[in-house]
Design a protein around this motif. Structure first.
Motif, short mmCIF file in Angstrom:
data_model
loop_
_atom_site.label_atom_id
_atom_site.label_comp_id
_atom_site.label_asym_id
_atom_site.label_seq_id
_atom_site.Cartn_x
_atom_site.Cartn_y
_atom_site.Cartn_z
N PRO A 246 12.55 3.45 -7.01
CA PRO A 246 12.74 4.07 -6.43
C PRO A 246 13.87 4.78 -5.55
O PRO A 246 13.94 5.60 -4.20
CB PRO A 246 12.68 2.69 -5.59
N ALA A 247 15.08 4.22 -6.07
CA ALA A 247 16.45 5.57 -6.11
C ALA A 247 16.64 7.11 -6.68
O ALA A 247 17.50 7.72 -6.39
CB ALA A 247 17.47 4.68 -6.32
N ASN A 248 15.80 7.29 -7.52
CA ASN A 248 15.81 8.19 -8.25
C ASN A 248 14.50 9.56 -7.39
O ASN A 248 13.69 9.67 -7.51
CB ASN A 248 14.73 8.23 -10.16
N LYS A 249 15.84 10.21 -6.40
CA LYS A 249 14.74 11.06 -5.79
C LYS A 249 13.58 12.22 -7.01
O LYS A 249 12.42 12.52 -6.30
CB LYS A 249 15.19 11.64 -5.03
N ASP A 250 14.31 12.08 -7.44
CA ASP A 250 13.44 13.49 -8.17
C ASP A 250 11.64 12.68 -8.79
O ASP A 250 11.08 13.22 -9.09
CB ASP A 250 14.38 13.79 -9.39
N GLU A 251 11.73 11.30 -9.57
CA GLU A 251 11.46 10.81 -9.91
C GLU A 251 10.27 10.82 -8.73
O GLU A 251 8.65 11.08 -8.53
CB GLU A 251 11.47 9.20 -10.25
N ILE A 252 10.60 10.62 -7.90
CA ILE A 252 10.09 10.86 -6.08
C ILE A 252 9.15 11.76 -6.44
O ILE A 252 7.71 11.57 -5.94
CB ILE A 252 10.52 9.81 -4.85
N VAL A 253 9.90 12.75 -6.00
CA VAL A 253 9.21 14.19 -5.66
C VAL A 253 8.27 14.42 -7.00
O VAL A 253 6.96 14.73 -6.80
CB VAL A 253 10.08 15.13 -6.19
N GLN A 254 8.60 14.08 -8.22
CA GLN A 254 7.62 14.71 -9.03
C GLN A 254 5.82 13.70 -9.06
O GLN A 254 5.32 14.23 -9.18
CB GLN A 254 8.65 14.27 -10.81
N LYS A 255 6.58 12.48 -8.86
CA LYS A 255 5.27 11.43 -8.51
C LYS A 255 4.60 12.41 -7.43
O LYS A 255 3.57 12.13 -7.65
CB LYS A 255 5.24 10.28 -8.34
N LYS A 256 4.79 13.17 -6.78
CA LYS A 256 4.58 12.84 -5.76
C LYS A 256 3.42 14.24 -5.81
O LYS A 256 2.33 14.12 -5.05
CB LYS A 256 5.07 13.25 -4.11
N VAL A 257 4.33 15.08 -6.78
CA VAL A 257 3.74 16.27 -6.57
C VAL A 257 2.47 16.43 -7.43
O VAL A 257 0.98 16.92 -7.13
CB VAL A 257 4.20 17.53 -7.18
N ARG A 258 2.83 15.29 -8.28
CA ARG A 258 1.21 15.28 -8.93
C ARG A 258 0.23 14.01 -8.27
O ARG A 258 -1.01 15.27 -8.70
CB ARG A 258 1.95 13.98 -10.14
N ALA A 259 0.43 13.85 -8.02
CA ALA A 259 -0.18 13.60 -6.54
C ALA A 259 -1.06 14.65 -6.24
O ALA A 259 -2.29 14.22 -5.45
CB ALA A 259 0.05 11.66 -5.93
N LEU A 260 -0.19 14.95 -5.07
CA LEU A 260 -0.67 15.78 -4.58
C LEU A 260 -1.88 16.87 -5.16
O LEU A 260 -2.69 17.05 -4.90
CB LEU A 260 0.39 16.89 -4.16
N ALA A 261 -1.07 17.20 -6.33
CA ALA A 261 -2.08 18.82 -7.80
C ALA A 261 -3.52 17.74 -7.20
O ALA A 261 -4.49 18.51 -7.54
CB ALA A 261 -1.01 18.64 -8.89
N ALA A 262 -3.42 16.56 -7.45
CA ALA A 262 -4.70 15.64 -8.09
C ALA A 262 -5.50 15.71 -6.79
O ALA A 262 -6.63 16.42 -6.73
CB ALA A 262 -4.36 14.07 -8.39
N SER A 263 -5.08 15.69 -5.33
CA SER A 263 -5.62 15.67 -4.36
C SER A 263 -6.24 16.72 -4.38
O SER A 263 -7.21 17.20 -3.27
CB SER A 263 -4.69 14.71 -3.13
N TYR A 264 -5.87 17.69 -4.70
CA TYR A 264 -6.23 19.32 -4.39
C TYR A 264 -7.23 19.96 -5.92
O TYR A 264 -7.45 20.95 -5.57
CB TYR A 264 -4.75 20.14 -3.98
N ASP A 265 -7.35 19.30 -6.77
CA ASP A 265 -8.26 19.85 -7.70
C ASP A 265 -10.11 19.41 -6.76
O ASP A 265 -10.07 19.71 -5.86
CB ASP A 265 -8.24 18.32 -8.90
N ASN A 266 -10.70 20.53 -7.99
CA ASN A 266 -11.81 20.95 -7.65
C ASN A 266 -12.84 19.67 -7.61
O ASN A 266 -12.77 18.97 -7.71
CB ASN A 266 -12.51 21.58 -8.62
N ASP A 267 -14.50 20.86 -7.05
CA ASP A 267 -15.00 19.69 -6.54
C ASP A 267 -15.70 19.29 -6.90
O ASP A 267 -16.36 17.91 -7.02
CB ASP A 267 -16.16 20.33 -5.28
N ASP A 268 -15.81 19.86 -8.53
CA ASP A 268 -16.50 19.64 -9.79
C ASP A 268 -15.11 18.29 -10.88
O ASP A 268 -15.98 17.64 -11.78
CB ASP A 268 -16.57 20.19 -10.65
N ARG A 269 -14.33 18.15 -10.11
CA ARG A 269 -13.48 16.71 -11.27
C ARG A 269 -12.68 16.33 -9.28
O ARG A 269 -11.54 16.06 -8.91
CB ARG A 269 -12.94 17.44 -11.82
#
Lengths: 317, 623
Positions: A246-269
Motif C-alpha cells: 500500500p505504500a507503493n504508489k506505482d502499484e496503486i496506480v497500476q491496479k487502479k488503471v487495470r480495474a478502470l480498463a476492466a470497468s470500461y470493457d465492452n458489453d459482451d464481456r
C-alpha cells in the motif's frame, strides 16, 4: 457456566430470515441478492443481533425487513450517512448499507463519493438494474445513452455513469461487482466484502423483469450472441486486484488503471468479481488513535455520562 | 431615564478591519473587567469576509448585572479610518454605515491613530474628547525596552494592543488586571509575545495619561478585592458545547456554516479528552442522517447548523420522527435570512421553520434559549427529552448568543440528571416478538439497543406496524399516528415550567412584554428603565415552542392589560404562534430585522412609541 465450556452456538440459515412477506415481483433479481446476503451472514456465522442492515428507498430498500438482523430502512439516497452514524456509535457491529442504483448514484451520489474518502469498516451493496423500478421504470443513472426501456417514452439522451470508475476515484478500498442471478459467486463476493477491513463497495447487476426489458436474464446469459456476457475475473490467471504494498504508489496506480480498463470493457464481456483491494488504515482505526478506549470498546460502551466538565469552566475564569 | 445600570455602565467599542486584532483586544479587555469583579456583556459585529472589512466589538461593563448593550459609546477605540467615518468615502452607493463617532456620548472619548492626521473639526463634536495616539511611535517605545527599537513596522499587528492600552489608561481601569489577562492569553508557544504586549500596553497607557489632561467623563474601576466574585466569561457556543459534553454526547456532526461552526469546532477541540466524536460531513443531509443513525444505535447524537443548513435537514427530521429515534438534537443557530441572507448577523426568523420542518404530522420538541444559563440547561435537557420521548429536538439559538460574551456563574450541576428513557430488557436472548413501536397510552415504546440479543428490530420511514414492518393498513395507521402524537402530550405534561415559559417581574403589571430568545437580555435590562418612567412592567418569555404551553400563555395574556410583542424578525413569528394556540392577538409589536441585535434603547423606545402613539407595529433600527 464458564465461557470456555460453552461451544459457540451455530446459527442456522433460517435464523437470518424473517417471516415478513417479500413483495418483490416474481422473477426479480433482488431475490438473488437477498438470498446471497443471508447465505453470506450464515457462512460467516455472524450473530444476527450483531448486524445492522441499513437501506435506502426503493424495492431494494425493503431488504432489511426480510433479514432477521437489526435494520433501518431509511430515506432515498441516505443509507450511507445513516450507516456511517450507526458504525460510529457501535463499531463492533457488522454494518451493511444497501440501495438501488438510483438511490446510490443519483440522489445519494454525494454520499457514495464521500463515503469512499472515510474508509469506515462497512460494506455498501448496490442493486444496479438501470431503472427506477418502484416508480415504474424511469431511467436510472446507470442506463446507457440511447437506450429506451419499455416504460420510457423516449430513449435516454444522457450517458450512464460508471460506478466502478467513480469508486476508484473516491477511494474505496475494496471494489467488486457481482450478478444477482449467480448466487454462489455473489455469496463469495459479499463474504469477501464484509471481511475486508475498510469500506467495501459491491455493485450488483440485477434484473428488473418488469421494467428493464433490455438488461434481462437472457441478455446477461448472452442468448443472442452465443456466450455469456459476464466475464469472471477470478477465472483469469493473471488477474490480481490486490495492492500488495500500500505504500507503493506505482502499484496503486497500476491496479487502479487495470480495474478502470476492466470497468470500461465492452458489453459482451462485463467483468464480475473483485476489481480492486487495498488495506489502508480505517476511519475506525484513526478514531481509536484519538480516543484510545475505542480500541477495546465501542463508543456506546464508553463512560460518556460521568464526564467532569469543570476543567472547561476553569479555562473561562 | 437613569437607572443604576445606566449610570454606572461603561460602553467601550473597538472597531477595525477584520483580521486586525479587535477580537483579541476586546476579549482581553473583557477578561480584565471580569476579573475585577465587574459584570460584562460583549458582542461582536462582523462581515462575511475573511480579512479587511469593518468589524467592531462592543464591551459593556458595570458593577451591577448587565445583559445588554446601549446605543451610547463612552470610549471608542479606532484602529482605522472606517471606524471613524464609515464606508461612505469608498462606497458611493448604499454605504453600510457612518462610522461610530456619532454614537459617542457627550463626555465620551475617541482613541485613534495620530498618524491618520485627522482634523477633528470634521466631526463637529466639541462635546467629546479626541485622543490621537501615534500607535507606531508608542509601539516603538515599548520595543526599545526589549532592544528592538526601530522595528515597529515589523510588529504592526500589535497596534490593537497599543490602542487597548491607551483606552484603558484613559478610563482609569486597573492596569495590572489587564496585564494579567494579556499574560494569560499568550501562553505556551506564544509566551514570548506576552512580554512584548505587556510593554506595549504599559507604554500606551503611560502615553495617554501623560499627553491628555482631560479624561473621558465615564470611568470604571475594579471592585475591591474582597467583593470580587469568581465568575466565568463565556460565549454561547461554549455554554452549549460544555452542556453537550456533560449530557454524554457521543457524536456531533456538522457541515461548516456561520454562525454554528464555532460550536462544533469547540466540541471537536475538547472531543478526544472527553471521548466524543465529531464528524465534519459532506453536507447537512449527511449531518442529520448520520446523527439519526447514531441515535438509533443508542448513543446521544447531535448536529449543529444555521438556517440555510437546516433547510437541507427536513427529511432527516421526519425520518427520525417516524422511526421514533431517540434524537438527534438539532442546534439551530439562527442568522439573518432568507436564503444565504446575512451570514454573520443575527435574527429570530427561523421559529416557524423550526416548527414546520418536514412533511406530514409528527411530534418534535422545539425550545428557545434566551441566555447562557438557559442555553446550558436546554442543551443538557434536550438529550433527556430526545431519549425519553424518542423524538427529534430542536434547540433554537441565535448568532447573537453564539458569539456574545457574558459573565456568568457556573451552572448548577447538582440538579442535572441523565435520563435515557425506557430501555427494553429482553426476557430471553432468543426471538421473543419484540415490538419496537409497541402501542402504549403515553406513546412511548421501550427501545432496545442494537447489538442486544433478543431485541432485534427493523424500522422504516414508511408507515409501519408495531414491529417496524411496512404496512398501509388503516387501523394501524390511525393507531400509529395517535401513538406518535401522544408523545407530544406526554412531553407537555412532564416538562417542568421553567423550560416552557418564564414570567419575569410582578405577576400583574400595567404593561406586559412578550418575547423569546436572546431579546431576553435587552428586555430585562430595559424593564427598569420603563419602570423608572412610572409604569409597572412584566415580561412573558416563551421558551417551549412545541409542545406549546397554550393554557398558561392564554391565562397570562388574558389577565394582562397592555401587551407588547418584541421580536427580531419581520413578521412577528411568535405572535403568530401565540395566536394559533390561544386565539389571542397582541395589541402592539416591536420588530427589528436589520440583522443587528436589539439595544436596550431600541426596546425602550419601541415600547414607548407603540404605546404612546397607539401603534400596532413599530420597527426599530438604531445601528
Amino acid at each position: 457456566m464458564p465461557e470456555a465450556a460453552t461451544a459457540p452456538r451455530k446459527f442456522t440459515l433460517g435464523e437470518y430470515k424473517t417471516d415478513v412477506h417479500v413483495d418483490w415481483c416474481p422473477g426479480c433479481g433482488d431475490f438473488g441478492i437477498l438470498s446471497s446476503i443471508q447465505q453470506a451472514f450464515f457462512q460467516l456465522q455472524l450473530p444476527p443481533h450483531r448486524v445492522a442492515l441499513i437501506s435506502g428507498i426503493g424495492c431494494s430498500g425493503k431488504t432489511p425487513h426480510y433479514v432477521d438482523t437489526y435494520g433501518l430502512h431509511t430515506l432515498h439516497g441516505r443509507a450511507l450517512p445513516v450507516a456511517t452514524g450507526a458504525k460510529l456509535a457501535n463499531h463492533q457491529l457488522t454494518v451493511m448499507a444497501l440501495g438501488g442504483d438510483g438511490d446510490g448514484y443519483g440522489i445519494g451520489a454525494g454520499y457514495f463519493l464521500n463515503s469512499g474518502r472515510r474508509n469506515l469498516d462497512i460494506t455498501y451493496v448496490v442493486y444496479n438494474n438501470g431503472v427506477y423500478g418502484l416508480t415504474k421504470g424511469q431511467a436510472s443513472p446507470t442506463l446507457r445513452k440511447g437506450l429506451k426501456t419499455k416504460s420510457m417514452p423516449e430513449a435516454s439522451i444522457q450517458e450512464g455513469i460508471n460506478p466502478i470508475a467513480v469508486a476508484l476515484g473516491a477511494g474505496y478500498t475494496w471494489i467488486g461487482r457481482g450478478y444477482a442471478l449467480d448466487v454462489k459467486h455473489l455469496v463469495s463476493l459479499i463474504t469477501q466484502a464484509i471481511t475486508h477491513k475498510g469500506t467495501s463497495f459491491l455493485d450488483v447487476y440485477q434484473t428488473c423483469p418488469v421494467y428493464n426489458d433490455l438488461r434481462t436474464k437472457e441478455w446477461y446469459a448472452g442468448e443472442d450472441i452465443g456466450h455469456s456476457r459476464l466475464r469472471r475475473l477470478d477465472a483469469e490467471a493473471d488477474w490480481d486486484p490486490v495492492v500488495h504494498d500500500p505504500a507503493n504508489k506505482d502499484e496503486i496506480v497500476q491496479k487502479k488503471v487495470r480495474a478502470l480498463a476492466a470497468s470500461y470493457d465492452n458489453d459482451d464481456r462485463l467483468a464480475v468479481g473483485v476489481y480492486y483491494k487495498i488495506d489502508l488504515p480505517t476511519y475506525d482505526d484513526q478514531l481509536a488513535g484519538k480516543i484510545p478506549a475505542l480500541k477495546e470498546h465501542p463508543l456506546i460502551d464508553l463512560p460518556l455520562y460521568e464526564r467532569d466538565v469543570e476543567p472547561l469552566f476553569k479555562e473561562l475564569e | 431615564m437613569q437607572t443604576e445600570l445606566s449610570r454606572r455602565e461603561l460602553s467601550w467599542v473597538i472597531g477595525g478591519p477584520q483580521g486586525g486584532g479587535i477580537n483579541a483586544s476586546a476579549e482581553i479587555y473583557a477578561k480584565a473587567l471580569m476579573r475585577g469583579g465587574l459584570h460584562v456583556f460583549a458582542n461582536i459585529e462582523f462581515h462575511s469576509n475573511i480579512m479587511g472589512k469593518h468589524s467592531y466589538y462592543r464591551v459593556s461593563a458595570a458593577p451591577v448585572p448587565i445583559r445588554s448593550h446601549v446605543d451610547d459609546i463612552h470610549m471608542l477605540v479606532a484602529l482605522d479610518l472606517e471606524t471613524l467615518f464609515g464606508d461612505a468615502i469608498e462606497r458611493k452607493h448604499y454605504p453600510s454605515h457612518q462610522g461610530h463617532v456619532h454614537r459617542v456620548a457627550p463626555g465620551g472619548g475617541v482613541v485613534y491613530d495620530a498618524d491618520l492626521k485627522i482634523e477633528i473639526d470634521r466631526f463637529g463634536r466639541d462635546d467629546i474628547q479626541f485622543y490621537p495616539v501615534p500607535y507606531l511611535e508608542v509601539l516603538d517605545q515599548a520595543l526599545q525596552r526589549l532592544g528592538k527599537g526601530g522595528q515597529s513596522r515589523k510588529y504592526i499587528v500589535m497596534r490593537n494592543i497599543v490602542a487597548l492600552g491607551a483606552s484603558v489608561g484613559l478610563i482609569g481601569y486597573d492596569e495590572e488586571l489587564l496585564l494579567d489577562a494579556i499574560r494569560d492569553s499568550f501562553k505556551g508557544r506564544k509566551a514570548e509575545a506576552a512580554e512584548m504586549n505587556v510593554l506595549a500596553v504599559q507604554a500606551a497607557a503611560e502615553y495617554a495619561r501623560s499627553q491628555f489632561v482631560k479624561r473621558p467623563e465615564r470611568q470604571i474601576q475594579a471592585l475591591p478585592v474582597p467583593q470580587r466574585k469568581a465568575r466565568i466569561l463565556i460565549k454561547g457556543v461554549q455554554a452549549v458545547g460544555i452542556a453537550k459534553l456533560k449530557a454524554g454526547l457521543g457524536l456531533q456532526t456538522y457541515y461548516p456554516i456561520s454562525p454554528a461552526t464555532d460550536e462544533s469546532v469547540y466540541v471537536e477541540s475538547k472531543g478526544p479528552s472527553y471521548q466524543c466524536t465529531v464528524v465534519q460531513c459532506e453536507d447537512e443531509i449527511a449531518s442529520i442522517n448520520m446523527a439519526v443513525g447514531a441515535a438509533h444505535m443508542g448513543i446521544r447524537a447531535a448536529t449543529s447548523t444555521a438556517g440555510p443548513g437546516f433547510a437541507l435537514m427536513p427529511e432527516g427530521v421526519g425520518f427520525a420522527a417516524i422511526t421514533e429515534a431517540p434524537g438527534p438534537v438539532i442546534f439551530l443557530w439562527q442568522r439573518g435570512g432568507p436564503s444565504t441572507g446575512l451570514p454573520t448577523r443575527t435574527e429570530q426568523a427561523d421559529l416557524q421553520f423550526a416548527l414546520h420542518p418536514a412533511p406530514g404530522d409528527f411530534p418534535h420538541i422545539v425550545v428557545a434559549s434566551g441566555d447562557i444559563d438557559e442555553a446550558f440547561a436546554d442543551s443538557f435537557e434536550s438529550f433527556n427529552w430526545a431519549d425519553r420521548y424518542q423524538v427529534p429536538v430542536i434547540v433554537l439559538l441565535e448568532k447573537f448568543l453564539a458569539s456574545s460574551l457574558y459573565t456568568a456563574d457556573r451552572p448548577d450541576m447538582s440538579r442535572l440528571r441523565i435520563d435515557r428513557g425506557m430501555l427494553y430488557q429482553p426476557a430471553a436472548p432468543d426471538k421473543d416478538g419484540y415490538r419496537r413501536h409497541a402501542l402504549t397510552a403515553d406513546g412511548i415504546s421501550p427501545r432496545s439497543l442494537p447489538g442486544t440479543a433478543g431485541g432485534i428490530f427493523s424500522t422504516t420511514s414508511d408507515e409501519h406496524d408495531p414491529q417496524g414492518h411496512i404496512t398501509e393498513g388503516i387501523d394501524n395507521r390511525i393507531a400509529m399516528m395517535r401513538k406518535r402524537m401522544a408523545k407530544l402530550e406526554t412531553a407537555g405534561k412532564e416538562i417542568p415550567t421553567p423550560f416552557k415559559f418564564k414570567l419575569h417581574g410582578p405577576a400583574s403589571a400595567d404593561l406586559t412584554l412578550v418575547g423569546w430568545g436572546t431579546t431576553k437580555g435587552a428586555i430585562l435590562d430595559a424593564m427598569s428603565e420603563i419602570e423608572a418612567q412610572g409604569r409597572s412592567v412584566n415580561f412573558l418569555q416563551i421558551r417551549m415552542m412545541r409542545p406549546f404551553p397554550a393554557a398558561d400563555v392564554s391565562q397570562i395574556l388574558g389577565a394582562a392589560r397592555t401587551v407588547v410583542l418584541i421580536e427580531g424578525n419581520f413578521s412577528g413569528q411568535l405572535g403568530a404562534l401565540v395566536r394559533e394556540h390561544t386565539g389571542r392577538d397582541m395589541a402592539h409589536r416591536v420588530l427589528k430585522y436589520d440583522g443587528r441585535p436589539f439595544s436596550r434603547n431600541e426596546i425602550v423606545e419601541g415600547v414607548q412609541t407603540a404605546i404612546s402613539e397607539r401603534k400596532k407595529e413599530v420597527m426599530v433600527s438604531h445601528a
